[in-house]
Design a protein around this motif. Sequence first.
Motif, PDB file in Angstrom:
ATOM      1  N   UNK A   1      83.484  35.718  57.255  1.00 42.15           N
ATOM      2  CA  UNK A   1      84.503  35.521  56.243  1.00 42.15           C
ATOM      3  C   UNK A   1      84.057  34.478  55.236  1.00 42.15           C
ATOM      4  N   UNK A   2      85.027  33.971  54.470  1.00 38.76           N
ATOM      5  CA  UNK A   2      84.704  33.092  53.345  1.00 38.76           C
ATOM      6  C   UNK A   2      85.200  31.660  53.505  1.00 38.76           C
ATOM      7  N   UNK A   3      85.849  31.325  54.623  1.00 39.63           N
ATOM      8  CA  UNK A   3      86.551  30.044  54.692  1.00 39.63           C
ATOM      9  C   UNK A   3      85.844  29.084  55.644  1.00 39.63           C
ATOM     10  N   UNK A   4      85.537  27.906  55.111  1.00 37.77           N
ATOM     11  CA  UNK A   4      84.742  26.916  55.845  1.00 37.77           C
ATOM     12  C   UNK A   4      85.586  26.007  56.722  1.00 37.77           C
ATOM     13  N   UNK A   5      86.886  25.920  56.449  1.00 37.05           N
ATOM     14  CA  UNK A   5      87.780  25.086  57.253  1.00 37.05           C
ATOM     15  C   UNK A   5      89.067  25.849  57.487  1.00 37.05           C
ATOM     16  N   UNK A   6      89.438  26.026  58.761  1.00 34.37           N
ATOM     17  CA  UNK A   6      90.612  26.839  59.111  1.00 34.37           C
ATOM     18  C   UNK A   6      91.469  26.085  60.116  1.00 34.37           C
ATOM     19  N   UNK A   7      92.743  26.004  59.812  1.00 36.53           N
ATOM     20  CA  UNK A   7      93.734  25.485  60.758  1.00 36.53           C
ATOM     21  C   UNK A   7      94.450  26.675  61.388  1.00 36.53           C
ATOM     22  N   UNK A   8      94.646  26.616  62.694  1.00 34.16           N
ATOM     23  CA  UNK A   8      95.349  27.670  63.418  1.00 34.16           C
ATOM     24  C   UNK A   8      96.527  27.026  64.142  1.00 34.16           C
ATOM     25  N   UNK A   9      97.734  27.458  63.824  1.00 32.74           N
ATOM     26  CA  UNK A   9      98.923  26.913  64.491  1.00 32.74           C
ATOM     27  C   UNK A   9      99.941  28.030  64.665  1.00 32.74           C
ATOM     28  N   UNK A  10     100.917  27.785  65.525  1.00 27.37           N
ATOM     29  CA  UNK A  10     101.925  28.811  65.784  1.00 27.37           C
ATOM     30  C   UNK A  10     102.626  29.241  64.504  1.00 27.37           C
ATOM     31  N   UNK A  11     102.922  28.289  63.615  1.00 22.09           N
ATOM     32  CA  UNK A  11     103.607  28.608  62.375  1.00 22.09           C
ATOM     33  C   UNK A  11     102.740  28.281  61.172  1.00 22.09           C
ATOM     34  N   UNK A  12     102.882  29.083  60.128  1.00 23.98           N
ATOM     35  CA  UNK A  12     102.271  28.763  58.850  1.00 23.98           C
ATOM     36  C   UNK A  12     102.946  27.527  58.250  1.00 23.98           C
ATOM     37  N   UNK A  13     102.261  26.838  57.329  1.00 18.14           N
ATOM     38  CA  UNK A  13     102.821  25.602  56.762  1.00 18.14           C
ATOM     39  C   UNK A  13     103.792  25.845  55.619  1.00 18.14           C
ATOM     40  N   UNK A  14     104.448  27.008  55.604  1.00 19.99           N
ATOM     41  CA  UNK A  14     105.384  27.352  54.525  1.00 19.99           C
ATOM     42  C   UNK A  14     106.656  27.946  55.117  1.00 19.99           C
ATOM     43  N   UNK A  15     107.745  27.814  54.364  1.00 17.92           N
ATOM     44  CA  UNK A  15     109.020  28.443  54.698  1.00 17.92           C
ATOM     45  C   UNK A  15     109.387  29.413  53.586  1.00 17.92           C
ATOM     46  N   UNK A  16     110.003  30.499  53.961  1.00 18.38           N
ATOM     47  CA  UNK A  16     110.433  31.497  52.968  1.00 18.38           C
ATOM     48  C   UNK A  16     111.720  31.027  52.306  1.00 18.38           C
ATOM     49  N   UNK A  17     111.779  31.142  50.981  1.00 15.24           N
ATOM     50  CA  UNK A  17     112.955  30.725  50.217  1.00 15.24           C
ATOM     51  C   UNK A  17     113.257  31.766  49.148  1.00 15.24           C
ATOM     52  N   UNK A  18     114.519  31.767  48.696  1.00 17.83           N
ATOM     53  CA  UNK A  18     114.900  32.622  47.574  1.00 17.83           C
ATOM     54  C   UNK A  18     114.387  31.992  46.286  1.00 17.83           C
ATOM     55  N   UNK A  19     113.879  32.824  45.365  1.00 19.12           N
ATOM     56  CA  UNK A  19     113.411  32.273  44.091  1.00 19.12           C
ATOM     57  C   UNK A  19     114.462  32.497  42.998  1.00 19.12           C
TER      58      UNK A  19
END
Length: 471
Positions: free
Chosen positions: A7-25
């Motif tokens: 792949x293309x990514x040199x640094x990867x964090x793996x966790x149960x949840x992504x670091x974002x929350x879904x919100x209405x725009x």
Amino acid sequence: MDDGGYGNYDFIVVSNRLPVDRVADDDDGEGWRRSPGGLVTALAPVMSSSDGAWVGWHGAPDENVEPFEHEDTFLVPVPLSEEEVEFYYEGFSNATLWPLYHDVIAPPEFHRTWWDSYQAVNRRFAEATAGIAAQGATVWVQDYQLQLVPRLLRQMRPDLLIGFFNHIPFPPVEIFAQLPWRRQVVEGLLGADLVGFQRASDTGNFLRAVRRFTGNNTRQQHVELREDGVRRECRADTFPISIDVARIDELARRPDVLERSRQIRDEVGNRKILLGVDRLDYTKGIGHRIKAYGELLDDGKLQVEDAVLIQVASPSRERVESYRLLRDEIEAAVGRINGTFDTMGSTAVRYLHHSYPTEEMVALYLAADVMLVTALRDGMNLVAKEYVAARTGADGALVLSEFTGASDHLRQAVLVNPHDIDGLKERILQAIAMPKAEAGRRMRAMRRQVLQNDVEHWSQTFLRALRSERG
């Protein structure tokens, strides 16, 4: 993937949840915003300065979301079915591992169907990571939900540099021995080059588990491994996590937050404020502090006209039966105390079963005369550090359980064994009556420790140690 199969990514964090929350725009559609929390804050600079990616579940079951960019980070959502949320997350992670790793405060449940789901989901996380990692990339796996990922990832991609950090305690070997799949979990963690823990005692517990359940030799902090005829080592070490000190300090000096703290004091009648802030979890000792406070009122050592307990208990795992029962138990205890001691003008316990923005939490920290952290077992407890960081005037008192990782560093707190209710009552009274000069001396010492060891220092220390394993 590129032509070389990487792949293309040199640094990867793996966790149960992504670091974002879904919100209405603004257009009645959906968007994403960065999640609050120390881990996301700590790793944001690393992500923006490197070719970074984050692998995790996006929070909705039975839904596939394509990878997407967000604030200089490539996000790779890992899908989970409704059954996997029930078996892998609510089941094995939070009804098997969580109570087991927290000294069996609640009895863990062992179900083979949960274990099967845990294995399947961990493999899916490993496959998603292996597919995007550049050759020789650094991968940092986070926490107890993903303990099998390091070994699976090493089998798929032996070129990777793999770190793992366990945010919760690692139990003594006599307790860990209860887990039917103890060897597989330890071997999963040994797939990493570096395994990090909150406390030296956790690191020691892990190394003892390695010797007992795998037969591998350990030399100081290193485990000697031989895989497919190749020798390598896995290092286990201690990296206590911290908080975004600059953010808390900045909020604690902001005029609107200071004004809000004054409003809180006015709302409770300028009484002595005792504050508890916790996720509603049986490890946090919420019931113990409420019991101690109620007995102080009953003994006449405290008067409801002079003191109030504000307890923030943010909702947690409400689909898990033990958590529903805990909520009922806490709310019944609060109701009994308030029914007995409330007056027309004063409430004994302000119980707030909500989550609040950081600004409101800092205002509460500023308003509180005494912070009560009475966890029965806690990997670190960042609330204790947040309270200290918010006390820019070097005042206030922290009553801190000796069973938290934070007690290793905040030695000037009023330390307590929360199981000793009489001792807890004495420590609460000591904190309330502490002379101003003594409180200032203690708080200044704790603030120095927290300010010098923020969450970015934690992440950089871990990553430097990980990269040193490559030589």
